[in-house]
Design an enzyme around this catalytic site. Structure first.
Site, PDB file in Angstrom:
ATOM      1  NE  ARG A  50      21.852  57.296  20.514  1.00 20.27           N
ATOM      2  CZ  ARG A  50      21.969  58.582  20.144  1.00 20.27           C
ATOM      3  NH1 ARG A  50      21.424  59.008  19.027  1.00 20.27           N
ATOM      4  NH2 ARG A  50      22.640  59.433  20.889  1.00 20.27           N
TER       5      ARG A  50
ATOM      6  CD  GLU B  88      24.219  54.835  13.942  1.00 20.67           C
ATOM      7  OE1 GLU B  88      25.074  55.625  14.369  1.00 20.67           O
ATOM      8  OE2 GLU B  88      23.007  55.044  14.020  1.00 20.67           O
TER       9      GLU B  88
ATOM     10  CG  HIS C 251      23.924  59.067  13.808  1.00 19.96           C
ATOM     11  ND1 HIS C 251      23.974  58.113  14.789  1.00 19.96           N
ATOM     12  CD2 HIS C 251      23.451  60.193  14.428  1.00 19.96           C
ATOM     13  CE1 HIS C 251      23.568  58.617  15.943  1.00 19.96           C
ATOM     14  NE2 HIS C 251      23.249  59.884  15.738  1.00 19.96           N
TER      15      HIS C 251
HETATM   16  P1  NAP Z   1      14.207  64.454  25.741  1.00 17.74           P
HETATM   17  O1  NAP Z   1      13.818  65.886  25.789  1.00 17.74           O
HETATM   18  O2  NAP Z   1      14.740  63.807  26.965  1.00 17.74           O
HETATM   19  O3  NAP Z   1      12.939  63.616  25.225  1.00 17.74           O
HETATM   20  C1  NAP Z   1      12.870  62.236  25.256  1.00 17.74           C
HETATM   21  C2  NAP Z   1      11.437  61.814  24.961  1.00 17.74           C
HETATM   22  O4  NAP Z   1      11.411  60.391  24.859  1.00 17.74           O
HETATM   23  C3  NAP Z   1      10.463  62.183  26.072  1.00 17.74           C
HETATM   24  O5  NAP Z   1       9.209  62.507  25.510  1.00 17.74           O
HETATM   25  C4  NAP Z   1      10.347  60.898  26.882  1.00 17.74           C
HETATM   26  O6  NAP Z   1       9.109  60.847  27.579  1.00 17.74           O
HETATM   27  C5  NAP Z   1      10.411  59.865  25.748  1.00 17.74           C
HETATM   28  N1  NAP Z   1      10.817  58.548  26.229  1.00 17.74           N
HETATM   29  C6  NAP Z   1      11.912  58.238  26.970  1.00 17.74           C
HETATM   30  N2  NAP Z   1      11.931  56.922  27.250  1.00 17.74           N
HETATM   31  C7  NAP Z   1      10.823  56.403  26.672  1.00 17.74           C
HETATM   32  C8  NAP Z   1      10.257  55.100  26.628  1.00 17.74           C
HETATM   33  N3  NAP Z   1      10.848  54.062  27.235  1.00 17.74           N
HETATM   34  N4  NAP Z   1       9.108  54.911  25.958  1.00 17.74           N
HETATM   35  C9  NAP Z   1       8.482  55.952  25.355  1.00 17.74           C
HETATM   36  N5  NAP Z   1       8.971  57.215  25.357  1.00 17.74           N
HETATM   37  C10 NAP Z   1      10.115  57.436  26.008  1.00 17.74           C
HETATM   38  O7  NAP Z   1      15.319  64.211  24.638  1.00 17.74           O
HETATM   39  P2  NAP Z   1      15.551  64.989  23.249  1.00 17.74           P
HETATM   40  O8  NAP Z   1      16.466  66.126  23.454  1.00 17.74           O
HETATM   41  O9  NAP Z   1      14.232  65.246  22.618  1.00 17.74           O
HETATM   42  O10 NAP Z   1      16.353  63.847  22.461  1.00 17.74           O
HETATM   43  C11 NAP Z   1      15.735  62.605  22.242  1.00 17.74           C
HETATM   44  C12 NAP Z   1      16.671  61.594  21.640  1.00 17.74           C
HETATM   45  O11 NAP Z   1      16.872  61.853  20.269  1.00 17.74           O
HETATM   46  C13 NAP Z   1      18.101  61.513  22.199  1.00 17.74           C
HETATM   47  O12 NAP Z   1      18.168  60.844  23.429  1.00 17.74           O
HETATM   48  C14 NAP Z   1      18.807  60.748  21.090  1.00 17.74           C
HETATM   49  O13 NAP Z   1      18.640  59.348  21.273  1.00 17.74           O
HETATM   50  C15 NAP Z   1      18.033  61.157  19.832  1.00 17.74           C
HETATM   51  N6  NAP Z   1      18.829  62.075  18.981  1.00 17.74           N
HETATM   52  C16 NAP Z   1      19.290  61.624  17.788  1.00 17.74           C
HETATM   53  C17 NAP Z   1      20.011  62.475  16.984  1.00 17.74           C
HETATM   54  C18 NAP Z   1      20.534  62.030  15.653  1.00 17.74           C
HETATM   55  O14 NAP Z   1      21.586  62.502  15.261  1.00 17.74           O
HETATM   56  N7  NAP Z   1      19.824  61.173  14.960  1.00 17.74           N
HETATM   57  C19 NAP Z   1      20.305  63.778  17.397  1.00 17.74           C
HETATM   58  C20 NAP Z   1      19.823  64.200  18.626  1.00 17.74           C
HETATM   59  C21 NAP Z   1      19.071  63.339  19.420  1.00 17.74           C
HETATM   60  P3  NAP Z   1       8.871  59.920  28.873  1.00 17.74           P
HETATM   61  O15 NAP Z   1      10.122  60.021  29.708  1.00 17.74           O
HETATM   62  O16 NAP Z   1       7.635  60.477  29.479  1.00 17.74           O
HETATM   63  O17 NAP Z   1       8.664  58.536  28.359  1.00 17.74           O
HETATM   64  C1  8YV Z   2      25.356  63.042  17.355  1.00 14.90           C
HETATM   65  C2  8YV Z   2      23.160  62.369  18.431  1.00 14.90           C
HETATM   66  O1  8YV Z   2      25.490  62.870  15.988  1.00 14.90           O
HETATM   67  O2  8YV Z   2      22.911  64.112  19.984  1.00 14.90           O
HETATM   68  C3  8YV Z   2      22.719  62.920  19.731  1.00 14.90           C
HETATM   69  O3  8YV Z   2      22.157  62.149  20.548  1.00 14.90           O
HETATM   70  O4  8YV Z   2      22.872  61.245  18.101  1.00 14.90           O
HETATM   71  C4  8YV Z   2      23.884  63.225  17.469  1.00 14.90           C
HETATM   72  O5  8YV Z   2      23.605  64.580  17.602  1.00 14.90           O
HETATM   73  C5  8YV Z   2      25.936  61.849  18.013  1.00 14.90           C
HETATM   74  O6  8YV Z   2      26.165  62.173  19.330  1.00 14.90           O
HETATM   75  C6  8YV Z   2      27.184  61.378  17.285  1.00 14.90           C
HETATM   76  O7  8YV Z   2      28.333  61.790  17.871  1.00 14.90           O
END
Ligand code: NAP
Ligand code: 8YV
Length: 327
Positions: free
Chosen positions: A239, A268, A286
């Site tokens: 994020r 954004e 994004h």
């Molecule tokens: P997840 O399985 O819940 O993993 C989150 C990871 O972040 C865990 O390792 C967690 O470990 C760590 N974390 C959480 N809070 C933290 C903190 N304060 N300091 C350090 N580490 C921390 O989630 P995921 O499915 O992998 O998704 C992760 C994130 O990716 C989403 O929440 C979203 O923000 C982002 N994302 C972005 C896109 C995009 O389009 N760019 C798409 C999908 C996801 P601990 O709880 O042990 O700290």
């Molecule tokens: C999406 C994301 O693009 O899953 C997330 O956390 O950031 C992305 O997969 C986002 O939800 C925009 O709608």
């Protein structure tokens, strides 16, 4: 409570970017009310708001307390995306409202994007493409890239579902991986750093894949960037809020770090002009999960969560903070 009588109509609000497949997902017994923005939502009459039992949030629009308070009968908020920092899940939990998200179905796509963005940033692919299009290859060679994946150690910030999928790709590419998260990830054997600064001192590359929200706000700050050093590269697919954006811009301008690949930004869709002018960044709008295949799967999971709930079944993919204890 989700019990519905045969023939009863269920009012569902579809809120956020237009998504025909989500809208089409609610035929028959559902009555849908579609609103794209907060301003649009002001046109929703209090009578209809009082009937809404389910909300599909189709993008990163804010479903905050003020917005949610309009819907006294809502039972479930099904949010599109795995990150749900735009939904006030604490308010929802207080009111006994279920919040769901769309984990797993996007994990591999987002991991592919992260690796692609890292390589594009290191090897200067975007400038190389511009070079060819401008016809410059006829008269000269493209400069060797300053960066390479070959001589790097990646510090993952976040080692959850997507972090592990990225780490698998890096390991297959023979790149050493370590990680920072608050707790060691179960079953993960890469070296864990409970302290982000300690890790930043030991690596030259950070890949960010944590949730947004208060606990990660601006965790990548000037100090961390300085610790990374002049070969430093930051890839952010988490994020925009996780990075102190002005500090990142300063570090890129001053050579405190080498380059950045960014899929997400602080405000954004606004991307600061200063960032857009820098030669040592790759900027994506994004799109980490944005293929037709993956977005279709995410749409379907939003729809399926609401349908399961109103069929009297448990939520399919509730967020960890949700208060579900059985129908
Ligand atoms: P997840 O399985 O819940 O993993 C989150 C990871 O972040 C865990 O390792 C967690 O470990 C760590 N974390 C959480 N809070 C933290 C903190 N304060 N300091 C350090 N580490 C921390 O989630 P995921 O499915 O992998 O998704 C992760 C994130 O990716 C989403 O929440 C979203 O923000 C982002 N994302 C972005 C896109 C995009 O389009 N760019 C798409 C999908 C996801 P601990 O709880 O042990 O700290
Ligand atoms: C999406 C994301 O693009 O899953 C997330 O956390 O950031 C992305 O997969 C986002 O939800 C925009 O709608």
């Amino acid at each position: 409570m989700a019990a519905t009588n045969p023939g009863e109509t269920i009012d569902v609000l579809i809120y956020g970017p237009h998504k025909p497949k989500v809208i089409a997902g609610f035929p028959g017994r559902f009555t849908t009310h579609v609103f794209a923005t907060r301003n649009d939502l002001e046109r929703l009459s209090p009578e209809i708001a009082a009937r809404i039992r389910g909300i599909a949030v189709t993008g990163l629009v804010q479903a905050d307390r003020k917005m949610l308070e309009q819907f006294p009968k809502v039972e479930m908020i099904a949010s599109f995306g795995v990150g749900y920092d735009h939904v006030d899940f604490r308010y929802a939990a207080e009111k006994g409202i279920i919040v769901t998200h769309t984990p797993e179905v996007l994990t591999e796509e987002v991991a592919d994007t992260a690796l692609g963005l890292l390589i594009a940033t290191l090897r200067d692919f975007i400038n190389a493409d511009r070079f060819v299009r401008a016809g410059k290859w006829d008269t000269g060679s493209f400069p060797l890239s300053a960066g390479s994946l070959r001589d790097r150690t990646v510090g993952m910030v976040g080692m959850g579902r997507i972090g592990q999928a990225i780490a698998r790709r890096l390991a297959a590419s023979l790149v050493p991986v370590v990680y920072h998260s608050r707790n060691p990830a179960p079953g993960v054997t890469y070296k864990h750093y409970p302290d982000l600064m300690e890790m930043a001192k030991e690596v030259d590359t950070l890949v960010l894949i944590t949730p947004g929200g208060a606990s990660t706000e601006k965790m990548i700050n000037a100090e961390v960037l300085k610790a990374l050093g002049p070969r430093g590269v930051v890839v952010n697919v988490a994020r925009g809020s996780v990075v102190d954006e002005p500090a990142l811009i300063a570090a890129l301008k001053e050579g405190t770090i080498q380059a950045a690949g960014l899929d997400v930004f602080a405000r954004e869709p606004h991307v600061p002009e200063e960032l857009r002018k820098l030669p040592n960044v790759v900027l994506l709008p994004h799109i980490a999960s944005a293929s037709v295949t993956t977005r279709d799967a995410m749409d379907m999971l939003v729809v399926d969560n609401l349908k399961a709930w109103f069929d009297g079944k448990p939520p399919l993919t509730p967020v960890p903070e949700t208060p579900y204890k059985g129908h």
